[in-house]
Design a protein around this motif. Sequence first.
Motif, short mmCIF file in Angstrom:
data_model
loop_
_atom_site.label_atom_id
_atom_site.label_comp_id
_atom_site.label_asym_id
_atom_site.label_seq_id
_atom_site.Cartn_x
_atom_site.Cartn_y
_atom_site.Cartn_z
N GLN A 101 0.85 -1.19 0.00
CA GLN A 101 0.00 0.00 0.00
C GLN A 101 0.89 1.23 0.00
N LEU A 150 -3.12 3.86 -2.90
CA LEU A 150 -3.12 2.75 -3.83
C LEU A 150 -2.70 1.49 -3.09
N ALA A 158 -7.80 1.77 -5.64
CA ALA A 158 -7.47 3.19 -5.50
C ALA A 158 -8.55 3.82 -4.64
#
Length: 136
Positions: free
Chosen positions: A18, A26, A56
């Motif tokens: 992440q 993201l 996202a």
Amino acid sequence: GRRREHDDPFWRVGASIQHQFRNLTLGAVWTAGHNERPYAPLSQASVASRAWHVEALYFAYPWLLPFARFESLDMDLPSGVPGLVVDQDVSRVVLGAKAMIRPNVSFVAESPLYTRGAVFDEGRDRTLFVMLAFGF
């Protein structure tokens, strides 16, 4: 110990990553698994599976987070098992938003758009799901 007719030893392994850049987060997750005998005693065949998703999430406001996610599940299912459909692979895009109502309480609206395997989740493709979520 002794092995029984219906034993199904299995394993799962996964990894995730992440990254946040300003108001955009993201993330990606990958998981693989193996079941040695999931259909015993009908079949002695094993099943391998792979699942992954990318997401996202955007902080439009501190309380409003629209998101988009792509999810995929691929399974190597054995042929010859009565009633088993061999191709059950599924992939979909999920679009939605989360609104934080209070700390640990959110309102979530999302809709999956199937690109493969919609028949296995009948009635879910292009359906709007509305949820009240509590997190502790």
